[in-house]
Design a protein around this motif. Sequence first.
Motif, PDB file in Angstrom:
ATOM      1  N   UNK A 161      -2.083   2.349  -9.169  1.00 38.89           N
ATOM      2  CA  UNK A 161      -1.240   3.277  -8.420  1.00 38.89           C
ATOM      3  C   UNK A 161       0.191   3.110  -8.909  1.00 38.89           C
ATOM      4  N   UNK A 162       0.897   4.225  -9.096  1.00 35.67           N
ATOM      5  CA  UNK A 162       2.274   4.171  -9.562  1.00 35.67           C
ATOM      6  C   UNK A 162       3.178   4.940  -8.609  1.00 35.67           C
ATOM      7  N   UNK A 163       4.383   4.407  -8.406  1.00 36.55           N
ATOM      8  CA  UNK A 163       5.367   5.079  -7.561  1.00 36.55           C
ATOM      9  C   UNK A 163       6.029   6.187  -8.359  1.00 36.55           C
ATOM     10  N   UNK A 164       6.009   7.411  -7.837  1.00 35.24           N
ATOM     11  CA  UNK A 164       6.586   8.555  -8.538  1.00 35.24           C
ATOM     12  C   UNK A 164       7.489   9.344  -7.600  1.00 35.24           C
ATOM     13  N   UNK A 165       8.487   9.982  -8.163  1.00 37.79           N
ATOM     14  CA  UNK A 165       9.372  10.849  -7.385  1.00 37.79           C
ATOM     15  C   UNK A 165       8.721  12.227  -7.254  1.00 37.79           C
ATOM     16  N   UNK A 166       8.710  12.755  -6.047  1.00 37.24           N
ATOM     17  CA  UNK A 166       8.071  14.049  -5.808  1.00 37.24           C
ATOM     18  C   UNK A 166       9.092  15.055  -5.286  1.00 37.24           C
ATOM     19  N   UNK A 167       8.860  16.320  -5.603  1.00 35.26           N
ATOM     20  CA  UNK A 167       9.785  17.379  -5.184  1.00 35.26           C
ATOM     21  C   UNK A 167       9.668  17.667  -3.693  1.00 35.26           C
ATOM     22  N   UNK A 168       8.472  17.491  -3.133  1.00 35.22           N
ATOM     23  CA  UNK A 168       8.233  17.800  -1.721  1.00 35.22           C
ATOM     24  C   UNK A 168       8.045  16.515  -0.927  1.00 35.22           C
ATOM     25  N   UNK A 170       6.349  15.883   1.654  1.00 34.56           N
ATOM     26  CA  UNK A 170       5.004  15.632   2.157  1.00 34.56           C
ATOM     27  C   UNK A 170       4.049  15.103   1.106  1.00 34.56           C
ATOM     28  N   UNK A 171       4.420  15.183  -0.173  1.00 26.97           N
ATOM     29  CA  UNK A 171       3.541  14.696  -1.243  1.00 26.97           C
ATOM     30  C   UNK A 171       3.494  13.177  -1.255  1.00 26.97           C
ATOM     31  N   UNK A 172       2.366  12.585  -1.602  1.00 25.37           N
ATOM     32  CA  UNK A 172       2.281  11.115  -1.650  1.00 25.37           C
ATOM     33  C   UNK A 172       3.184  10.548  -2.732  1.00 25.37           C
ATOM     34  N   UNK A 173       3.856   9.448  -2.414  1.00 29.56           N
ATOM     35  CA  UNK A 173       4.759   8.825  -3.376  1.00 29.56           C
ATOM     36  C   UNK A 173       4.014   7.928  -4.365  1.00 29.56           C
ATOM     37  N   UNK A 174       2.820   7.495  -4.003  1.00 26.69           N
ATOM     38  CA  UNK A 174       2.010   6.659  -4.897  1.00 26.69           C
ATOM     39  C   UNK A 174       0.841   7.493  -5.421  1.00 26.69           C
ATOM     40  N   UNK A 175       0.724   7.593  -6.737  1.00 23.95           N
ATOM     41  CA  UNK A 175      -0.320   8.397  -7.366  1.00 23.95           C
ATOM     42  C   UNK A 175      -1.267   7.505  -8.165  1.00 23.95           C
TER      43      UNK A 175
END
Length: 235
Positions: A161-168, A170-175
Amino acid sequence: ALIVVDSSTNYTGCVPIRGKNDFDVMVREIIQFTHVLGHSECTYLCDNEPAIKEVQKRAVRARKSMGFVTHDKTPAAYTHGNSLCENTVGRVRGLAGTLMHHVQEKLSMKLNTNHGLWSWALRHASWLLNRFAVVNGSTPFELVYQKVYKGRMTEFAEPAFAYTHTALKGNPKWQRVIVLGKTESQDTYVVFTGAAVMLTRSVRRVSTDWKNHLGFYLHFNAPTWKFKTDRKSTR
């Protein structure tokens, strides 16, 4: 792949390329590699293959235009004058093969040499050799950066799992991702999300069967030459 090695430290660089005519990419990477090492004056050696001699000529011309003293040399064929680089090619290729063998064992399937993961395996093999292959009591990384490498790591192409910046919001921060390695200078993780290559500083390892993430490997479409070192993605 273009493989370069510094004769004073054994520091290695590996740049998988789309084809032998990617001269601009190869010259840029050679110049950057030389700047990282801090050489104001250097000599570029290569073999007698026409394509790499053209790269050598362009790299020398580019360095001279920047005001750096730069020489070129092409050892005569069969004189072993370029043995350091030939040995480095063998080491990088062999370690990349070992990394890919491990991935294939985890997946219980074969990935042919046209698969994009091979390009990342070559790149990661060079990265590993710089930090863990000891030469005369020190690693190349220690000789270049004057410090011991203490960064955290995962296995090559490991699901995580990686921490990513999301535009929304409500989107999960870990993908869910597979880890392709780490960057050379920033020591950040390079990961594949299933859609793009991204950089992240935070990765969480998970105990899982790699076969449960088979889609990441079967549909992998991001060889290294599509990757740009920004904070977001490849394209």
